[in-house]
Design a protein around this motif. Sequence first.
Motif, PDB file in Angstrom:
ATOM      1  N   ALA A 172      -0.234   7.870  -0.475  1.00  0.00           N
ATOM      2  CA  ALA A 172       0.146   6.079  -1.667  1.00  0.00           C
ATOM      3  C   ALA A 172      -0.814   5.028  -0.525  1.00  0.00           C
ATOM      4  O   ALA A 172      -1.398   4.504  -1.838  1.00  0.00           O
ATOM      5  CB  ALA A 172       1.680   5.502  -1.271  1.00  0.00           C
ATOM      6  N   ASN A 199      -3.553   0.746   0.383  1.00  0.00           N
ATOM      7  CA  ASN A 199      -2.602  -0.607  -0.844  1.00  0.00           C
ATOM      8  C   ASN A 199      -1.310  -0.074   0.236  1.00  0.00           C
ATOM      9  O   ASN A 199      -0.885   1.129   0.652  1.00  0.00           O
ATOM     10  CB  ASN A 199      -2.152   0.766  -1.801  1.00  0.00           C
ATOM     11  CG  ASN A 199      -1.383   0.447  -2.658  1.00  0.00           C
ATOM     12  OD1 ASN A 199      -0.620  -0.226  -2.604  1.00  0.00           O
ATOM     13  ND2 ASN A 199      -1.666   0.519  -3.715  1.00  0.00           N
ATOM     14  N   SER A 223       2.495  -0.254  -0.859  1.00  0.00           N
ATOM     15  CA  SER A 223       3.221   1.446  -0.718  1.00  0.00           C
ATOM     16  C   SER A 223       3.489   1.935   0.281  1.00  0.00           C
ATOM     17  O   SER A 223       4.442   2.728   0.243  1.00  0.00           O
ATOM     18  CB  SER A 223       1.902   2.102  -1.870  1.00  0.00           C
ATOM     19  OG  SER A 223       1.314   1.731  -2.756  1.00  0.00           O
ATOM     20  N   VAL A 253       3.701   3.077  -5.287  1.00  0.00           N
ATOM     21  CA  VAL A 253       1.743   2.812  -5.706  1.00  0.00           C
ATOM     22  C   VAL A 253       2.524   1.998  -6.509  1.00  0.00           C
ATOM     23  O   VAL A 253       2.380   0.412  -6.638  1.00  0.00           O
ATOM     24  CB  VAL A 253       0.938   3.339  -6.282  1.00  0.00           C
ATOM     25  CG1 VAL A 253       0.187   2.613  -7.350  1.00  0.00           C
ATOM     26  CG2 VAL A 253       0.517   4.655  -5.080  1.00  0.00           C
ATOM     27  N   LEU A 255      -2.507   5.760  -8.627  1.00  0.00           N
ATOM     28  CA  LEU A 255      -1.571   6.292  -9.062  1.00  0.00           C
ATOM     29  C   LEU A 255      -1.540   7.593 -10.439  1.00  0.00           C
ATOM     30  O   LEU A 255      -0.339   8.533 -10.258  1.00  0.00           O
ATOM     31  CB  LEU A 255      -0.741   5.197 -10.188  1.00  0.00           C
ATOM     32  CG  LEU A 255       0.742   5.091 -10.960  1.00  0.00           C
ATOM     33  CD1 LEU A 255       2.153   6.015 -10.168  1.00  0.00           C
ATOM     34  CD2 LEU A 255       1.236   3.994 -11.946  1.00  0.00           C
TER      35      LEU A 255
END
Length: 490
Positions: A387, A177, A180, A143, A392
């Motif tokens: 991820a 994401n 990631s 991340v 995070l």
Amino acid sequence: MLETGQAPPLTSGPRKPVNPLLRRKPVEQMVAEGGQGEGGNLRRSLTMWQLTMISIGATLGTGIFVVLGEAAPKAGPAVTISFVIAGLTALFSALSYAELAGSVPVSGSSYSYSYVTMGEFIAWICGWCLVLEYAVSVSAVAVGWGQYLNELLDGTIGVTLPEKLSAAPLGEGGWINLPSLVVVLLAMVFLLRGAKESARINTIMVVVKIVTLVLFIGIGVMGIKSGNYAPLAPLGVTGISAAASTLFFSYIGFDAASTAGEEAKNPKKDLPRAIMLSLGIVTVLYCLVAFVAVGALPWKDFEGTEAALAQIMTNVTGDSFWGVVLAAGAVVAIASVVFAVLYGQTRILFAMSRDGLVPKIFAKVDAKTGAPRANVVIVSLFCGALAAFIPLGELANATSIGTLFAFALVNIAVVILRRTKPDMPRTFKVALFPVTPILGFLACGYMMYSLPVATWVAFGVWMAVGLVVYFLYGIRRSRLATAEVATAEK
């Protein structure tokens, strides 16, 4: 010498039933099985230098490039002290790891050490914690990698990824994401090539990240303002402790060399050296970078940023070029953490699978590459999904508590093995025994106590799931259990 996979022979006379939760795997058997998987064997190809680079690769970058932005607002300028406290906590456990890695040089790390000292049930708990530590660590670091990738793209071509494609849907409002996920999948591709090739790639990335941090120190020191260090601890001792608990996440990885015990050329000597050397290098760099960072940027300005070092480079020089250089170094640095930690996770699951506690597919080794390829693919896809969809902060805290629990068990294991096998050859011994491992255990307990209630709840849920898995699957399929049944039927 025991045949591979056999339990130790039973003594003559009445057989006393062994509590399955307490059955221990003999050290000799654990070592004799080293490298043996389903359909192939791991290959001993890693040197002391490469082992050190694996540990540095798994550690260096996480706390500085990612978590510093979370820790500085908690401790203020005293965040450097928080790094020292977290480093000392790691040191106590590192000494225990070094002794056990030299004595029981296998892939399972603290899981294997617990198996030979405290029994199968505790080993399972430790292994389950390691799954949390390594898998979630990979995801959390991935991340942070996405944040620096955006910095790099913005500084070079003036483009950033849209938030919908660079933020998790849970709590961040994005769809996925994507960066990631991509970095985890890239690490997977490299790991599929085998340990030797993977180690070479990792060494290159580690050198790049060290050079990048040294460059930051050299430039950042010119922007230090003494006023930024006052007051030193605006939130008091509580803030320093809270930051230290968060920053312990940044030391996760020094034990990564211990997961390579079955692929090291000279594990008994090289593993302890690699563990201690890597922790020393990482601690020095962390403290220097943190000291320069809070001197060059007011501690309150760290709030909400995960790319603080690049911002500092730009502020000090007045030229965005240096921020771009730092961002490029961070992209490589954090990618190497993903790579090295993912490697460690696959080797721990390899050891657990060989013992029968998780499915056999995790111990299947490709005869051509000497890598557990199916293991690598499964773990990578799982970590990539975490991820892509989870923020995070929660990941970092969950990783810390799992790590601290496993480290606490390692400190107990080294004491037990000293008592039960005092004459066992040891290439490294913990100094000031038993004071050092006891301090390590207490320090881990204190750090766990400092973590928020939400983290404890998540940890409790994770452990509950682990217990269900063990009692429904592992306890009956354990190779020690099947060996006991076979012996009893004779």
